[in-house]
Design a protein around this motif. Structure first.
Motif, short mmCIF file in Angstrom:
data_model
loop_
_atom_site.label_atom_id
_atom_site.label_comp_id
_atom_site.label_asym_id
_atom_site.label_seq_id
_atom_site.Cartn_x
_atom_site.Cartn_y
_atom_site.Cartn_z
N MET A 32 0.84 -1.21 0.00
CA MET A 32 0.00 0.00 0.00
C MET A 32 0.88 1.26 0.00
N ILE A 33 0.57 2.17 -0.89
CA ILE A 33 1.27 3.46 -0.91
C ILE A 33 0.22 4.57 -0.71
N THR A 34 0.39 5.33 0.36
CA THR A 34 -0.51 6.46 0.61
C THR A 34 0.30 7.75 0.53
N ARG A 35 -0.40 8.85 0.52
CA ARG A 35 0.31 10.14 0.45
C ARG A 35 -0.49 11.22 1.15
N PHE A 36 0.24 12.26 1.56
CA PHE A 36 -0.39 13.48 2.05
C PHE A 36 0.09 14.57 1.09
N LEU B 74 -3.76 9.81 9.37
CA LEU B 74 -4.55 8.68 8.90
C LEU B 74 -3.83 7.97 7.74
N ALA B 75 -3.38 8.76 6.77
CA ALA B 75 -2.69 8.17 5.61
C ALA B 75 -1.40 7.48 6.05
N HIS B 76 -0.70 8.11 6.97
CA HIS B 76 0.55 7.55 7.48
C HIS B 76 0.31 6.25 8.23
N ASP B 77 -0.67 6.29 9.16
CA ASP B 77 -0.94 5.10 9.99
C ASP B 77 -1.40 3.93 9.12
N MET B 78 -2.19 4.24 8.12
CA MET B 78 -2.72 3.19 7.24
C MET B 78 -1.58 2.49 6.50
N ALA B 79 -0.67 3.28 5.97
CA ALA B 79 0.46 2.70 5.23
C ALA B 79 1.33 1.88 6.18
N MET B 80 1.58 2.40 7.37
CA MET B 80 2.46 1.70 8.32
C MET B 80 1.82 0.38 8.76
N GLY C 270 2.34 -2.24 6.33
CA GLY C 270 3.73 -2.47 5.93
C GLY C 270 4.04 -1.78 4.61
N GLY C 271 3.33 -0.71 4.33
CA GLY C 271 3.48 -0.01 3.05
C GLY C 271 4.34 1.23 3.13
N ARG C 272 4.09 2.17 2.24
CA ARG C 272 4.92 3.39 2.15
C ARG C 272 4.03 4.63 2.25
N PHE C 273 4.58 5.66 2.90
CA PHE C 273 3.87 6.93 3.03
C PHE C 273 4.68 8.02 2.33
N GLN D 20 3.62 8.49 -8.76
CA GLN D 20 4.18 8.02 -7.50
C GLN D 20 3.65 6.64 -7.11
N GLY D 21 2.83 6.06 -7.94
CA GLY D 21 2.32 4.71 -7.66
C GLY D 21 1.40 4.65 -6.45
N VAL D 22 0.71 5.76 -6.17
CA VAL D 22 -0.18 5.78 -5.00
C VAL D 22 -1.32 4.78 -5.21
N THR D 23 -1.48 3.88 -4.25
CA THR D 23 -2.54 2.86 -4.37
C THR D 23 -3.80 3.28 -3.61
N ASP D 24 -3.61 4.11 -2.56
CA ASP D 24 -4.73 4.48 -1.69
C ASP D 24 -4.69 5.98 -1.41
N VAL D 25 -5.68 6.70 -1.93
CA VAL D 25 -5.75 8.14 -1.72
C VAL D 25 -6.62 8.39 -0.48
N VAL D 26 -6.01 9.02 0.52
CA VAL D 26 -6.72 9.33 1.76
C VAL D 26 -6.90 10.84 1.80
N ARG D 27 -8.12 11.32 1.81
CA ARG D 27 -8.36 12.77 1.82
C ARG D 27 -9.78 13.06 2.28
#
Ligand code: GLU
Length: 306
Positions: free
Chosen positions: A1-5, A23-29, A32-35, A228-235
């Motif tokens: 999972m790759i999220t971003r702010f 939220l985006a950070h916690d979700m990726a962590m 085991g993904g990337r923020f 950036q290969g973002v898989t999950d947009v949190v907003r």
């Protein structure tokens, strides 16, 4: 999972931003993904280095870490320009001279009822007809003029014709679909469909290149989430409708559609939505008054990091 702010450095971060980022950070962590962090500074008339620095300081203080180098949209204007050129050559854009006032007057005429879309009043089509020369477009002879005094809009009806597919989920026959993994403003969840009628009449010919800017939030966010290969947009849920525009662009440009997590908006004590001008709710102010990052988490209803 790759999220971003993806904040814009046009003011201080407030509680709503902190919530979105954590939220985006916690979700990726947790996965085991990337923020990632992306600075959305295309509006150079409003972006300021001091706000960008404040974003880094506040996020670090909140205990977040992100990958470097950080993508900054002001470094990517040539990428957006190439994408616009492609859309122009394919006939999906038209130049628009209208000022805000012209649009307001046109939609206020007695025969036309104003409709509000995600970008404000739905464009009444003033510049559409005279701008369309299918021969020129089809032969790709003319390059996008990049006239700084004009905006470039998406021909939504043509785009919808290209990208809409049969969708069984709603009464609408054809539309675009995306997955809502959290919740839209009206409880939308799971497969969300925006039908072609909504796209054309409820959203309309949105601006993809703003006057003097050569791009827009919608175009840049779509291009960059894909780059950036973002898989999950949190907003925030305030961007739920804009997602329909983003999915249309992803289809037109052959880009993948991420999963979307539209989260609740953080309100002040009076129930008003927080905006950047609400400096009273700036993270920096809470910090200076002695609040801890865990206090901020509590205020927005997030658990302490494990
Ligand atoms: N720069 C946008 C904002 O600050 C980001 C929106 C998004 O996450 O797509 O509102």
């Amino acid at each position: 999972m790759i999220t971003r702010f993806a904040p814009s450095p046009t003011g201080p971060l407030h509680l709503g931003h902190a919530y979105s980022a954590m939220l985006a950070h916690d979700m990726a962590m947790a996965a085991g993904g990337r923020f990632l962090l992306r600075i959305e500074d295309i509006d150079q008339s409003r972006a300021r280095p001091k706000w960008e620095q404040q974003i880094y300081d506040d996020l670090e203080w909140l205990g977040l870490s992100w990958e470097v180098p950080v993508m900054r949209q002001s470094d990517r204007l040539s990428v957006y320009s190439d994408v616009l050129e492609d859309l122009w050559q394919r006939g999906y854009l038209f130049a628009c001279d209208c000022k805000r006032r012209d649009i307001f007057d046109a939609v206020s005429a007695p025969h036309a009822g104003p409709v509000m879309g995600p970008d404000g009043l739905v464009y009444p089509g003033t510049c559409y007809a005279q701008a369309f020369d299918p021969v020129l477009f089809n032969h790709g002879h003319n390059r996008l003029p990049h006239d700084p005094d004009r905006a470039y809009r998406l021909r939504m009806s043509m785009a919808a014709e290209t990208v809409c597919e049969p969708c069984m989920k709603t009464s609408s026959d054809r539309g675009v679909m995306f997955t809502e993994a959290m919740m839209g403003p009206n409880g939308e969840k799971g497969d969300v469909v925006f039908g072609d009628h909504t796209l054309i009449h409820g959203i309309g010919d949105v601006v993809l290149a703003r006057r003097d800017m050569g791009t827009s939030y919608h175009l840049s966010v779509v291009v960059d989430d894909a780059a950036q290969g973002v898989t999950d947009v949190v907003r925030g849920q305030d961007l739920f409708e804009a997602t329909a525009i983003h999915v249309v662009l992803q289809r037109l440009l052959g880009l993948p559609t991420p999963r979307y997590h539209h989260h609740k908006l953080i309100h002040d004590e009076a129930g008003r939505r927080l905006a950047k001008r609400d400096d009273a709710r700036a993270i920096a102010l809470y910090r200076s008054e002695g609040a801890s990052p865990d206090d901020i988490r509590r205020m927005v209803g997030l658990p302490a990091p494990s």
